[in-house]
Design a protein around this motif. Structure first.
Motif, PDB file in Angstrom:
ATOM      1  N   VAL A 431       0.884  -1.156  -0.079  1.00 30.58           N
ATOM      2  CA  VAL A 431       0.101   0.199   0.044  1.00 30.58           C
ATOM      3  C   VAL A 431       0.930   1.016   0.230  1.00 30.58           C
ATOM      4  N   PHE A 432       2.406   1.130   0.394  1.00 30.63           N
ATOM      5  CA  PHE A 432       3.121   2.452   0.445  1.00 30.63           C
ATOM      6  C   PHE A 432       3.706   2.506  -0.906  1.00 30.63           C
ATOM      7  N   ARG A 442      -6.446   1.521  -2.200  1.00 26.93           N
ATOM      8  CA  ARG A 442      -6.624   2.764  -2.790  1.00 26.93           C
ATOM      9  C   ARG A 442      -7.265   2.350  -4.320  1.00 26.93           C
ATOM     10  N   GLY A 443      -7.363   3.458  -4.925  1.00 33.13           N
ATOM     11  CA  GLY A 443      -7.608   3.116  -6.285  1.00 33.13           C
ATOM     12  C   GLY A 443      -9.127   3.525  -6.648  1.00 33.13           C
ATOM     13  N   GLN A 444     -10.075   4.087  -5.888  1.00 33.92           N
ATOM     14  CA  GLN A 444     -11.224   4.452  -6.123  1.00 33.92           C
ATOM     15  C   GLN A 444     -11.074   6.009  -6.382  1.00 33.92           C
ATOM     16  N   SER A 453       2.377   6.717  -0.130  1.00 36.26           N
ATOM     17  CA  SER A 453       3.783   7.114  -0.746  1.00 36.26           C
ATOM     18  C   SER A 453       4.377   8.072  -0.180  1.00 36.26           C
ATOM     19  N   ILE A 454       3.611   9.170  -0.364  1.00 36.89           N
ATOM     20  CA  ILE A 454       4.068  10.497  -0.021  1.00 36.89           C
ATOM     21  C   ILE A 454       4.281  10.596   1.658  1.00 36.89           C
ATOM     22  N   ALA A 455       3.228  10.056   2.259  1.00 39.26           N
ATOM     23  CA  ALA A 455       3.350  10.087   3.939  1.00 39.26           C
ATOM     24  C   ALA A 455       4.671   9.151   4.163  1.00 39.26           C
ATOM     25  N   LYS A 456       4.667   8.097   3.782  1.00 37.31           N
ATOM     26  CA  LYS A 456       6.024   7.283   4.001  1.00 37.31           C
ATOM     27  C   LYS A 456       7.314   7.815   3.694  1.00 37.31           C
ATOM     28  N   MET A 457       7.248   8.474   2.688  1.00 32.15           N
ATOM     29  CA  MET A 457       8.727   9.395   2.425  1.00 32.15           C
ATOM     30  C   MET A 457       8.789  10.551   3.320  1.00 32.15           C
ATOM     31  N   ALA A 458       7.575  11.334   3.485  1.00 26.54           N
ATOM     32  CA  ALA A 458       7.847  12.382   4.560  1.00 26.54           C
ATOM     33  C   ALA A 458       8.309  11.852   5.846  1.00 26.54           C
ATOM     34  N   ILE A 468       1.471  -0.209   9.185  1.00 29.89           N
ATOM     35  CA  ILE A 468       0.155  -0.531   8.979  1.00 29.89           C
ATOM     36  C   ILE A 468      -0.175  -1.998   9.548  1.00 29.89           C
ATOM     37  N   TRP A 469      -1.348  -1.708  10.298  1.00 27.80           N
ATOM     38  CA  TRP A 469      -1.798  -3.235  10.748  1.00 27.80           C
ATOM     39  C   TRP A 469      -3.288  -3.446  10.495  1.00 27.80           C
ATOM     40  N   SER A 470      -3.710  -4.375   9.819  1.00 27.81           N
ATOM     41  CA  SER A 470      -5.128  -4.531   9.663  1.00 27.81           C
ATOM     42  C   SER A 470      -5.636  -6.019   9.906  1.00 27.81           C
TER      43      SER A 470
END
Length: 491
Positions: A431-432, A442-444, A453-458, A468-470
């Protein structure tokens, strides 16, 4: 052993070998001489004593034909020489000179009268001189020389043995050094050259390089590290190239849909005359929405590229944790209320932080919008910021508590948890990745596919981490880990 000491040791062995051989030769010869000295002396003395009665005959010391010395000649052999001198030094006879060529030559009196009555030992012979008297008158001198044949044979035998030993030693050391040199230098260099040639043309080597604790081993280790680094760099470049190609393809695909919709609605506005004002407003609203979506996608792509570039580093400012996270967690009640979602938020942060405020706001926006998008009406979203010294919120899903406690050690965590459909375990890391579409992730419509991806890099540029846990029956939890200024200094 390092090459320099090894080579110096090898040279030293080759240099001292002749000295050692000569030393052993000297010791062996001395021991042999000591053993033979007394026995040989007695043997020589016995032979001279046997000849003495004959040699003391005064008639031998007159000038006369050589045939008169026939009896004396019969008593000697090739290992013995008898010389007869008159008192004035005239040589009368020599058993080794049967031709008479050297007969009647004068020998200097000084040398003739030296070492009289003494058995003199030399390297190859024993020599004995004795005066002969007729009454009280000196009439002549005889000189007996006996060869040390047994001793010379022993010396020659030991010399042969020592020379053979020296030769064999040289052969053994030579081939030993050649073998060691081949093992330490030649063979590793050949293998290294083959591996370097194979690596240069892009092939994988099939031979295992030897490792040793010398300069050759260091060279091989450096080559393997260099090869590993280059291979890792090449794989990373290839991965980035594939990622760029995938991003371009995904972006082209995602832009195609809104562009098609904009084109269709724009043609309808310009070409159809039977549209009502309400329909026209709806069409314009759709066009505006699609344009905003495209603008957001371009902005996300620009930010993604900026964060991806190593040349663009974030600028950080020091902030008060309590005030900053209180501001950061606020402002999401409206979007949740609009979607009829319950939002529960809490903040328990102390200390100061070095952060890029704009990017942290973008991180929380992306994560919250993602959570809102996949939370059904009437469900809950939980939002919290918690320091290490504060306990975890009670609402954290039970299956995640133990792992989250270990994961958040020595840092402050930002939590976004929502009730909803679980993400498959195999897709949790995907997901990242940019534009990777996984079920319930994602994708909707309305998302650029770059938010996580932006959150992870930042977060990683803040020297933090994200996970992430699910789980089915519960939902999804996203946690971001950050380190405060105080805890950094303590480390």
């Amino acid at each position: 052993m390092r090459l320099k000491p090894w080579l110096m040791t090898s040279y030293l062995i080759v240099m001292i070998l002749p000295i050692i051989a000569l030393y052993f030769f000297y010791i062996s010869l001395s021991q042999f001489d000591e053993k033979r000295d007394f026995v040989e002396y007695m043997e020589m003395k016995e032979k001279i004593d046997q000849l003495e009665p004959l040699l003391m005959n005064p008639s031998l010391y007159k000038a006369q034909p050589i045939e008169n010395y026939k009896q004396l000649q019969e008593l000697t052999d090739s290992s013995m020489n008898i010389k007869l001198y008159r008192k004035d030094g005239l040589k009368l006879y020599s058993t080794l000179d049967q031709t008479g060529v050297e007969m009647y030559t004068l020998k200097q009196r000084d040398s003739l009268y030296q070492d009289l009555n003494t058995l003199k030992k030399e390297h190859r012979t024993y020599t004995y001189k004795q005066t002969v008297f007729s009454g009280d008158d000196l009439i002549g001198i005889y000189e007996v020389t006996i060869a040390r044949n047994d001793w010379l044979k022993g010396v020659n035998h030991r010399t042969l043995i020592l020379a053979s030993f020296l030769f064999l030693s040289f052969v053994v050391i030579y081939f030993g050094l050649i073998n060691l040199l081949n093992r330490k230098l030649t063979r590793p260099l050949l293998l290294l050259r083959e591996e370097m040639n194979a690596f240069a043309i892009g092939k994988k080597g099939h031979k295992e390089l030897p490792h040793s604790n010398d300069e050759m081993g260091d060279l091989i280790s450096h080559f393997e590290k260099m090869r590993e680094q280059i291979e890792t760099t090449n794989k990373e470049v290839e991965r980035q190239q594939q990622e760029k190609e995938y991003i371009v393809a995904a972006l082209s695909h995602d832009l195609k849909t809104p562009l098609t919709a904009i084109h269709a609605y724009f043609e309808a506005l310009n070409g159809r005359q039977d549209l009502t004002e309400q329909e026209k407003e709806e069409y314009r609203a759709v066009i505006f929405e699609k344009l905003n979506y495209m603008k957001e996608m371009i902005n996300d792509l620009t930010l993604f590229t900026t964060l991806k570039s190593a040349k663009n580093k974030l600028e950080f400012v020091e902030v008060d944790g309590a005030e900053f996270f209180e501001m950061l967690l606020g402002g999401y009640e409206g979007p949740c209320r609009k979607r009829e979602i319950n939002l529960i938020s809490e903040q328990a942060v102390t200390g100061n932080f070095l952060l890029n405020v704009k990017q942290m706001v973008r991180v929380v926006d992306n994560l919250m919008m993602n959570a809102i998008r996949y939370t059904e009406k009437g469900k809950n979203i939980w939002l919290a910021a918690v320091s290490q010294t504060s306990p975890l919120p009670e609402w954290v899903f039970a299956p995640f508590v133990e792992e989250l406690e270990a994961w958040r050690e020595n840092g402050t965590i930002l939590l976004i948890q929502n009730e909803g459909k679980a993400i498959p375990e195999d897709d949790l890391e995907k997901v990242f990745e940019p534009f990777v579409q996984v079920e319930a992730a994602r994708g909707q419509g309305g998302t650029s596919g770059l938010g996580l991806s932006i959150a992870k890099m930042a977060i990683e540029q803040h020297c933090g981490k994200i996970k992430i846990w699910s789980q089915t029956g519960y939902g999804t939890l996203v946690a971001c880990w950050l380190q405060g200024i105080d805890s950094s200094s303590q480390e």
